[in-house]
Design an enzyme around this catalytic site. Structure first.
Site, short mmCIF file in Angstrom:
data_model
loop_
_atom_site.label_atom_id
_atom_site.label_comp_id
_atom_site.label_asym_id
_atom_site.label_seq_id
_atom_site.Cartn_x
_atom_site.Cartn_y
_atom_site.Cartn_z
N GLU A 125 40.79 41.50 50.80
CA GLU A 125 40.75 42.46 49.70
C GLU A 125 39.85 41.85 48.63
O GLU A 125 40.08 40.72 48.20
CB GLU A 125 42.16 42.68 49.15
N GLU A 216 42.15 50.11 38.05
CA GLU A 216 43.48 49.64 38.43
C GLU A 216 44.27 49.31 37.18
O GLU A 216 43.74 48.73 36.23
CB GLU A 216 43.41 48.42 39.34
#
Length: 229
Positions: A125, A216
């Site tokens: 990620e 985010e």
């Protein structure tokens, strides 16, 4: 900083009042409760294609998060007292492309604006963070070095997630981070510069899955309106 996707919030149930209430008062309570529940629900998690761009939106359903796809490569998101969410637009599969983006990013608390993606074999990620709120997401990682790209230095970090949600289910995987030292909202991100710098530090990427310019947030409020092209 590690990703907070493994955290989930448990909701508490309220007990009903034993004493009878007037019908009008009860009706007001029910309508208010339903309205507040709808606000908390926000936009459900989803992925897909919109106007030629791939989008991904994930939320742990904490607080209120409203994500909306717009024309072309644009999207907007508003959040209030959120748990954790991440969403944005880009491409699938990702690649060492040059990304241009513009817009606004207005967090109150812990949030960041980032190129965000995944690879498989190895499962990684990755983040190329352009802007962030009150918390520098590199603080929770291991410092590996730095790279100069697109007018600024980026600090490079790694972190390991154990049995955490991923594109392959709950797995143990590594996170790669490049965090821009001078924050900005808008410009060019030459992802190849970061990928090459990571490789020189032994941080290998695998086969690209999706790659988006994401907003985010974690336990924060704010708004973001971004266009990628």
């Amino acid at each position: 900083m590690v990703s907070f996707k493994y955290l989930f919030l448990a909701a508490s149930a309220l007990g009903a009042l034993a004493a009878p209430v007037e019908v009008e008062e009860s009706s007001w309570f029910n309508e208010t409760a339903l309205h507040e529940f709808a606000e908390r629900a926000g936009t459900p998690s989803s992925t897909g294609w919109n106007n030629g761009y791939y989008y991904s939106f994930w939320t742990d359903n904490g607080g209120t998060v409203n994500y909306q796809n717009g024309n072309g490569g644009s999207y907007s998101v508003q959040w209030k007292d959120t748990g954790n969410f991440v969403g944005g637009k880009g491409w699938n599969p990702g690649s060492a492309r040059t990304i241009n983006y513009s817009g606004s990013f207005n967090p109150s608390g812990n949030a960041y604006l980032t190129v965000y993606g995944w690879t498989t074999n190895p499962l990684v990620e990755y983040y190329i963070v352009e802007n962030y709120g009150t918390y520098n997401p590199g603080n929770g990682g291991t410092y590996r070095g730095s790279v100069y790209s697109d007018g600024a230095n980026y600090n490079i970090y790694t972190a390991t997630r154990y049995n955490a949600p991923s594109i392959e289910g709950d797995k143990t995987f590594t996170q790669y981070w490049s965090v821009r030292q001078s924050k900005r909202t808008g410009g060019t991100v030459t992802t190849a510069n970061h990928f090459n710098a990571w490789a020189q530090l032994g941080m290998s990427l695998g086969t690209h899955n999706y790659q988006i310019v994401a907003t985010e947030g974690y336990q924060s409020s704010g708004s973001s309106s971004i266009t990628v092209y």
